[in-house]
Design an enzyme around this catalytic site. Structure first.
Site, mmCIF file in Angstrom:
data_model
loop_
_atom_site.group_PDB
_atom_site.id
_atom_site.type_symbol
_atom_site.label_atom_id
_atom_site.label_comp_id
_atom_site.label_asym_id
_atom_site.label_seq_id
_atom_site.Cartn_x
_atom_site.Cartn_y
_atom_site.Cartn_z
ATOM 1 N N HIS A 1 0.817 -1.214 0.000
ATOM 2 C CA HIS A 1 0.000 0.000 0.000
ATOM 3 C C HIS A 1 0.850 1.264 0.000
ATOM 4 O O HIS A 1 0.350 2.345 -0.295
ATOM 5 C CB HIS A 1 -0.992 0.001 1.179
ATOM 6 N N ASP B 1 0.262 -7.522 1.586
ATOM 7 C CA ASP B 1 0.691 -6.124 1.724
ATOM 8 C C ASP B 1 2.214 -5.969 1.724
ATOM 9 O O ASP B 1 2.776 -5.231 2.532
ATOM 10 C CB ASP B 1 0.104 -5.487 2.985
ATOM 11 N N SER C 1 4.630 3.056 7.731
ATOM 12 C CA SER C 1 4.398 1.837 6.971
ATOM 13 C C SER C 1 5.591 1.502 6.087
ATOM 14 O O SER C 1 6.130 2.372 5.397
ATOM 15 C CB SER C 1 3.162 1.986 6.085
#
Length: 358
Positions: free
Chosen positions: A94, A125, A207
């Site tokens: 993402h 992911d 992230s």
């Protein structure tokens, strides 16, 4: 507050919703907590334990921080971990989004370097990009997440809200969680199995960065932070992809150019969430069935609603993904269906392997 009700994916300008196996879904855009850089909570200054811990934290930061990069796309920014001296960088799917070209800034600063996408594994992911100019890159050391223990001190390193080289501290709060994200327009997102729960603050931009133990080894990749549907962000409840999963996926992408063994089970259907007349979720409605799949052979058809798998309720498409994440390819499971005719039946399905593009 029911902490298990929601979790949101965190990358700057790319926040998404994620939920645990027993929760609901919320829209968390804009609710992420502010970035914080912190050191460990220690005994009074001068105590031998405080000095030792402080020294250990400083050494870990000096060792690992040079391996953490900032990844910038047209949509936002996130973090990445230098994987090898050839320029490979592992991050979240993402974070890269739909981009194929990126700007990568090293921890030491300098001009951003061009990077291109190698491949992604969106079901987990994870993604791999490669920097064109690999000079001076410092690969991180990856540890075994399977050896983690609840209570271990960990550090989260990344670029929250663009504050490059930020470090937060916490502990391993729990192990073996299954959490999943929500994609655009309420579609199912990635499902993370064996996720590491940590109290180290994780903010937008973290992230794709590193969750690190006190030996200086990467044991996870921060990916999600918890959100309560009614009260918003829940600081101190974050989730990371285990390093064992990350290195497995990264190794496959480098060797084969893609993930050839997802190690995930698939039912062979595409689904959405079915609701009753009052808008309450009642199951995963089948939109399409893959030809030749276990679902096809079991007689599952578009329009059928999957109510449970193996006796575990699947009220939403995300819940279905989470149940399947606990299964293995080749397993045979009982699937309860509600048909458009109003009839309820139970069929046995042989699970296949989730494609790498899944």
């Amino acid at each position: 507050m029911d902490f298990s009700r929601g979790a949101t994916r965190v990358a700057a300008a790319l926040a998404m919703v994620a939920i645990s196996s027993c929760g609901g879904v919320t829209d968390s855009l804009g609710t992420a907590p502010a970035a914080r850089s912190t050191t460990a909570s220690v005994p009074p200054s001068g105590a031998p334990e405080a000095v030792a811990l402080e020294s250990a934290l400083e050494q870990v930061i000096k060792k690992v921080l040079p391996s953490i990069v900032q990844i910038t796309t047209a949509q936002g920014l996130g973090s990445g971990i230098v994987y090898d001296t050839k320029g490979h960088i592992v991050t979240n799917a993402h974070v890269v989004g739909t981009a194929r070209e990126f700007q990568v800034t090293l921890a030491g600063g300098g001009q951003p370097r061009k990077a291109t996408l190698v491949n992604t594994f969106r079901a987990g992911d994870l993604a791999m990009i490669r920097v064109e100019d690999a000079r001076g890159l410092t690969p991180a050391a990856f540890g075994r997440s399977s050896q983690l223990q609840v209570g271990q001190i960990v550090l989260a390193m990344g670029n929250p809200l663009g504050f490059s080289g930020s470090v937060t501290q916490g502990i391993v709060s729990a192990l073996g969680r299954t959490v999943s994200g929500q994609g655009p327009h309420g579609t199912p997102g990635a499902t993370i199995t064996n996720a590491i729960q940590t109290s180290a603050p994780i903010n937008p931009g973290n992230s794709g960065g590193a969750l690190v133990d006190l030996s200086g080894q990467v044991i996870g990749i921060p990916t999600l932070s918890a959100v309560d549907p009614e009260q918003g962000a829940a600081p101190g409840i974050g989730f990371a992809i285990p390093s064992d999963t990350a290195t497995d996926v990264a190794g496959q992408i480098i060797r084969y150019g893609r993930v050839v063994n997802s190690r995930r089970a698939a039912l062979g259907v595409r689904v959405g969430t079915a609701v009753d007349t009052e808008g309450n979720p009642i199951g995963a409605v089948v939109g399409a069935v893959t030809p030749g799949s276990g679902a096809t052979k079991a007689g599952i058809k578009p329009g059928d609603v999957i109510v449970s798998i193996g006796g575990i309720p699947t009220p939403t498409s995300n819940a279905l993904s989470q149940v399947l994440a606990t299964q293995k390819p080749g397993n045979r499971v009982k699937v309860q269906l509600f048909h458009p005719s109003g009839q309820t039946t139970t069929v046995t399905v042989a699970l296949s392997e989730l494609p790498s593009s899944g």
